[in-house]
Design an enzyme around this catalytic site. Structure first.
Site, short mmCIF file in Angstrom:
data_model
loop_
_atom_site.label_atom_id
_atom_site.label_comp_id
_atom_site.label_asym_id
_atom_site.label_seq_id
_atom_site.Cartn_x
_atom_site.Cartn_y
_atom_site.Cartn_z
N ASN A 9 -20.57 5.06 -11.72
CA ASN A 9 -19.70 5.00 -13.10
C ASN A 9 -20.69 5.49 -14.25
O ASN A 9 -21.22 4.74 -14.76
CB ASN A 9 -19.20 3.60 -13.06
CG ASN A 9 -18.19 3.53 -14.57
OD1 ASN A 9 -17.88 4.45 -15.05
ND2 ASN A 9 -17.98 2.17 -15.07
N LYS A 11 -19.57 6.02 -17.09
CA LYS A 11 -18.95 5.59 -18.24
C LYS A 11 -19.13 6.80 -19.48
O LYS A 11 -18.95 7.92 -19.13
CB LYS A 11 -19.90 4.28 -18.84
CG LYS A 11 -20.05 3.43 -17.80
CD LYS A 11 -20.44 2.07 -18.37
CE LYS A 11 -20.77 0.97 -17.15
NZ LYS A 11 -21.10 -0.27 -17.64
N HIS A 92 -11.42 -1.60 -14.86
CA HIS A 92 -13.01 -1.89 -15.18
C HIS A 92 -13.06 -3.19 -16.04
O HIS A 92 -12.16 -3.09 -17.05
CB HIS A 92 -13.65 -0.85 -15.59
CG HIS A 92 -15.19 -0.98 -15.46
ND1 HIS A 92 -15.66 -1.49 -16.58
CD2 HIS A 92 -16.27 -0.81 -14.58
CE1 HIS A 92 -17.23 -1.74 -16.56
NE2 HIS A 92 -17.52 -1.24 -15.21
N GLU A 94 -14.47 -3.20 -18.75
CA GLU A 94 -14.78 -2.71 -20.15
C GLU A 94 -13.55 -2.29 -20.46
O GLU A 94 -13.02 -2.38 -21.83
CB GLU A 94 -15.71 -1.49 -20.15
CG GLU A 94 -17.23 -2.15 -20.16
CD GLU A 94 -18.29 -1.14 -19.56
OE1 GLU A 94 -18.00 0.09 -19.43
OE2 GLU A 94 -19.42 -1.77 -18.94
N GLU A 164 -16.82 -7.11 -9.58
CA GLU A 164 -17.96 -6.94 -10.61
C GLU A 164 -18.30 -8.22 -11.65
O GLU A 164 -17.25 -8.09 -12.51
CB GLU A 164 -17.86 -5.64 -11.28
CG GLU A 164 -17.76 -4.43 -10.49
CD GLU A 164 -18.05 -3.09 -11.31
OE1 GLU A 164 -19.05 -2.35 -11.15
OE2 GLU A 164 -17.13 -2.87 -12.39
N GLY A 170 -24.44 -4.19 -16.87
CA GLY A 170 -25.14 -3.50 -17.71
C GLY A 170 -26.09 -4.81 -18.19
O GLY A 170 -26.70 -4.05 -19.53
N SER A 209 -25.41 -4.22 -12.25
CA SER A 209 -26.93 -4.37 -12.42
C SER A 209 -27.56 -4.08 -10.88
O SER A 209 -28.57 -4.30 -10.51
CB SER A 209 -27.63 -5.40 -12.97
OG SER A 209 -27.22 -5.51 -14.32
C1 PEP Z 1 -20.02 -0.79 -13.86
O1 PEP Z 1 -20.27 -0.05 -15.14
O2 PEP Z 1 -19.29 -0.94 -13.33
C2 PEP Z 1 -21.66 -1.50 -13.69
C3 PEP Z 1 -21.71 -2.21 -12.47
O3 PEP Z 1 -22.66 -1.18 -14.45
P1 PEP Z 1 -24.27 -1.46 -14.25
O4 PEP Z 1 -24.49 -1.05 -12.95
O5 PEP Z 1 -25.17 -0.54 -15.34
O6 PEP Z 1 -24.64 -3.02 -14.37
#
Ligand code: PEP
Length: 246
Positions: A9, A11, A92, A94, A164, A170, A209
Site C-alpha cells: 500500500n 498511500k 483502510h 486511514e 491491521e 506506520g 509495520s
Molecule cells: C498499511 O498502511 O496498511 C500499513 C500496514 O502500513 P505500515 O506497513 O507502514 O505499518
C-alpha cells in the site's frame, strides 16, 4: 489452502522517478499472481505499464460505492476494471479515521467491488484504546460482520481480509506473531460461520509495520496468509524480500 499474498500500500507516496526505480529493481521469485501494489490512483496506468514485465498486479487504495455520475473525486469500479485493475483496498484505517468511512459505507464498497469483478481487500483493526479495554475481538469481528453484511461469494478468491491493528500501522510497533494469530484465528472462525468451506480458504493478511526482519515469524502462524505492507513496500529490495518470504 488459502493463497499467500504480499500487497504493498503505497498511500500518497512515490514520485514517477521512484516508481521507475522500483519496477527496474524489483525481483520476484515464484510469482503466482500474488504480489500486488496499490499506488496513488493518479499513477495507476504508469504502474500497470511498468509492472507488466515483473508480474506484479496493480489495484487502487479505495473504490466508490456508486455506479457512475456526479461523484467528484471518486474512483469508479467499472473504470478500474476497464484499465485492467485487479483489486482495491477497502476500509483502510486511514480512510475510517481521517475520512469518516463507516462500516455501512464500507459494506457498499465491498458489494460494488465484487459485483464488478474486483477483489476487495477488506481492512479491519482495533485502536490501542480498544485493545487496552480488551475489546479487540469484538471490534474486529464487528467490523467484519458489518463489512460483509449480505455479501455472498462464489469462491474464496473473491475476497481478501487484512487485519491491521491501528496502533501498529506506520508506528514501527508490530503485533507479536501470537497477538496477530489470536485475532486471525477468530476471524477464520467467523469466515467459516459466514461462508462454510469457502471460509476456510479466504486469505487473511496481517498489516502493521511488517518488514523483512519480522515477516517470516508472522507468516509462520497458522492463519496468517501474507501481508499488507505500507512503508516497507516502497523500496524494491524490501518488497522483493517480503515477496520471497511469502
Ligand atoms: C498499511 O498502511 O496498511 C500499513 C500496514 O502500513 P505500515 O506497513 O507502514 O505499518
Amino acid at each position: 489452502m488459502p493463497k499467500n499474498y504480499m500487497i504493498g500500500n503505497w498511500k500518497m507516496n512515490q514520485s514517477l522517478t521512484e516508481i521507475e526505480t522500483f519496477f527496474k529493481n524489483v525481483k520476484l521469485e515464484d510469482n503466482q499472481n500474488n504480489f500486488w501494489i496499490a499506488p496513488q490512483t493518479l499513477h495507476y496506468s504508469k504502474c500497470a505499464e511498468l509492472a507488466g514485465p515483473t508480474g506484479v498486479l496493480v489495484g487502487t487504495q479505495n473504490i466508490s460505492d456508486q455506479e457512475q455520475g456526479a461523484f467528484t473525486g471518486e474512483i469508479s469500479a467499472d473504470s478500474l476494471m476497464e484499465m485492467g485493475g485487479h483489486f482495491c483496498l477497502i476500509g483502510h484505517s486511514e480512510r475510517r479515521s481521517l475520512y469518516g468511512e463507516t462500516d455501512e459505507f464500507i459494506n457498499r464498497k465491498v458489494a460494488k467491488a465484487i459485483e464488478k469483478g474486483l477483489v476487495p481487500v477488506l481492512c479491519v483493526g482495533e485502536t490501542l484504546a480498544e485493545r487496552e479495554a480488551n475489546n479487540t475481538l469484538s471490534v474486529v469481528l464487528g467490523q467484519l460482520k458489518s463489512g460483509l453484511k449480505d455479501i455472498s461469494l462464489n469462491n474464496e478468491a473473491e475476497l481478501i481480509i487484512a487485519y491491521e491493528p491501528v496502533w501498529a500501522i506506520g508506528t514501527g510497533k508490530t503485533a507479536s506473531p501470537e497477538q496477530a494469530e489470536e485475532v486471525h484465528a477468530a476471524i477464520r472462525v467467523l469466515l467459516e460461520e459466514l461462508y462454510g468451506e469457502t471460509g476456510k480458504d479466504i486469505s487473511l493478511l496481517y498489516g502493521g509495520s511488517v518488514k523483512p526482519s519480522n515477516v517470516k515469524e508472522l507468516l509462520g502462524q497458522t492463519n496468517i496468509n501474507g501481508g499488507l505492507v505500507g512503508g516497507a513496500s516502497l523500496k524494491a529490495e524490501d518488497f522483493s524480500a517480503l515477496c520471497s518470504a511469502c
